[in-house]
Design an enzyme around this catalytic site. Structure first.
Site, PDB file in Angstrom:
ATOM      1  N   CYS A 145       0.562  -2.030  -0.001  1.00 43.24           N
ATOM      2  CA  CYS A 145       0.044  -0.091   0.058  1.00 43.24           C
ATOM      3  C   CYS A 145       0.857   1.149   0.140  1.00 43.24           C
ATOM      4  O   CYS A 145       0.759   2.521  -0.684  1.00 43.24           O
ATOM      5  CB  CYS A 145      -0.923   0.019   1.085  1.00 43.24           C
ATOM      6  SG  CYS A 145      -1.878  -1.135   1.125  1.00 43.24           S
TER       7      CYS A 145
HETATM    8  C1  BEZ Z   1       0.664  -4.694   1.898  1.00 42.94           C
HETATM    9  O1  BEZ Z   1       0.131  -3.219   1.625  1.00 42.94           O
HETATM   10  O2  BEZ Z   1       1.756  -4.755   1.923  1.00 42.94           O
HETATM   11  C2  BEZ Z   1      -0.420  -5.557   2.390  1.00 42.94           C
HETATM   12  C3  BEZ Z   1      -1.526  -5.393   3.316  1.00 42.94           C
HETATM   13  C4  BEZ Z   1      -2.227  -6.335   3.710  1.00 42.94           C
HETATM   14  C5  BEZ Z   1      -2.372  -7.841   3.264  1.00 42.94           C
HETATM   15  C6  BEZ Z   1      -1.303  -7.481   2.590  1.00 42.94           C
HETATM   16  C7  BEZ Z   1      -0.613  -6.901   2.246  1.00 42.94           C
END
Ligand code: BEZ
Length: 210
Positions: free
Chosen positions: A45
């Site tokens: 994210c």
């Molecule tokens: C991420 O942004 O890396 C992420 C967020 C939630 C679950 C898995 C990955």
């Protein structure tokens, strides 16, 4: 009820990092991209938000307003934005909705319980100036999105809203387009007097109209 292409994008009032907004009023006459991410302070994210901030001028150029969302609070978004600016080289320059009560997430069906029962998936909605939903894409949490693809689709949507054409696979702005199958040759002569190439009676191509 599930949202489908052509539906009016549900309206809502929400707190964002740019203050409280009334979604349809905030969109005004612009196109819009509403996208969710699963969680603040997570790696994928962080890269996504940084990339969207970096290409915001490309959305502006197309008269598109961008807004993000997760089930975290506005305060959490604000704290996280410092990390995004530090690590991705661009400060977040668009509003992020804080949706801890899941009002907007539920309205747009952004929580898919069999993937994760509390976090939003990576949803993208492109909304036209008529407030209708033009595109929906859903990615899993583990895969960061290709936001250049979102710009590419917006180019196609904006072109095909002006001309009776369609765009072929992997089309990019400036490349040849297809005459829509609902347009007869007779009508095509009036619409495209410069002519076209008939590959098959149902596959007619021409340079992108301006
Ligand atoms: C991420 O942004 O890396 C992420 C967020 C939630 C679950 C898995 C990955």
């Amino acid at each position: 009820m599930a949202i489908r292409l052509g539906d009016t994008a549900p309206d809502f009032i929400a707190e964002t990092t740019h203050g409280r907004i009334s979604f349809h009023k905030w969109l005004g006459d612009s196109w819009g991209v509403l996208f969710s991410h699963p969680k603040d302070f997570t790696p994928v994210c962080t890269t996504e938000l940084g990339y969207v901030a970096a290409i915001k001028p490309e959305f502006d150029r197309r008269n598109v307003k961008v807004i993000g969302l997760s089930v975290d609070s506005v305060e959490s978004h604000e704290k996280w934005e410092g990390d995004i600016a530090e690590t991705q080289g661009t400060a977040v320059n668009f509003p992020m909705i804080g949706d801890p009560d899941r009002n907007v997430s539920n309205l747009y069906d952004m929580i898919h319980p069999n993937a994760n029962d509390t976090l939003t998936v990576r949803s993208v909605f492109v909304i036209g100036p008529d407030k209708k939903v033009k595109l929906m894409i859903t990615y899993p949490a583990s895969t960061g999105r290709n936001f250049d693809e979102i710009l590419r689709v917006i180019d196609s949507l904006q072109l095909t809203s002006k001309f009776k054409v369609a765009t072929p696979a992997n089309w990019k702005d400036g490349q040849d387009v297809i005459i829509g199958s609902s347009v007869s040759d007779e009508d095509a002569k009036k619409l495209f007097p410069q002519g076209w190439k008939t590959v098959k009676p149902y596959l007619r191509t021409l340079p992108q109209p301006k």
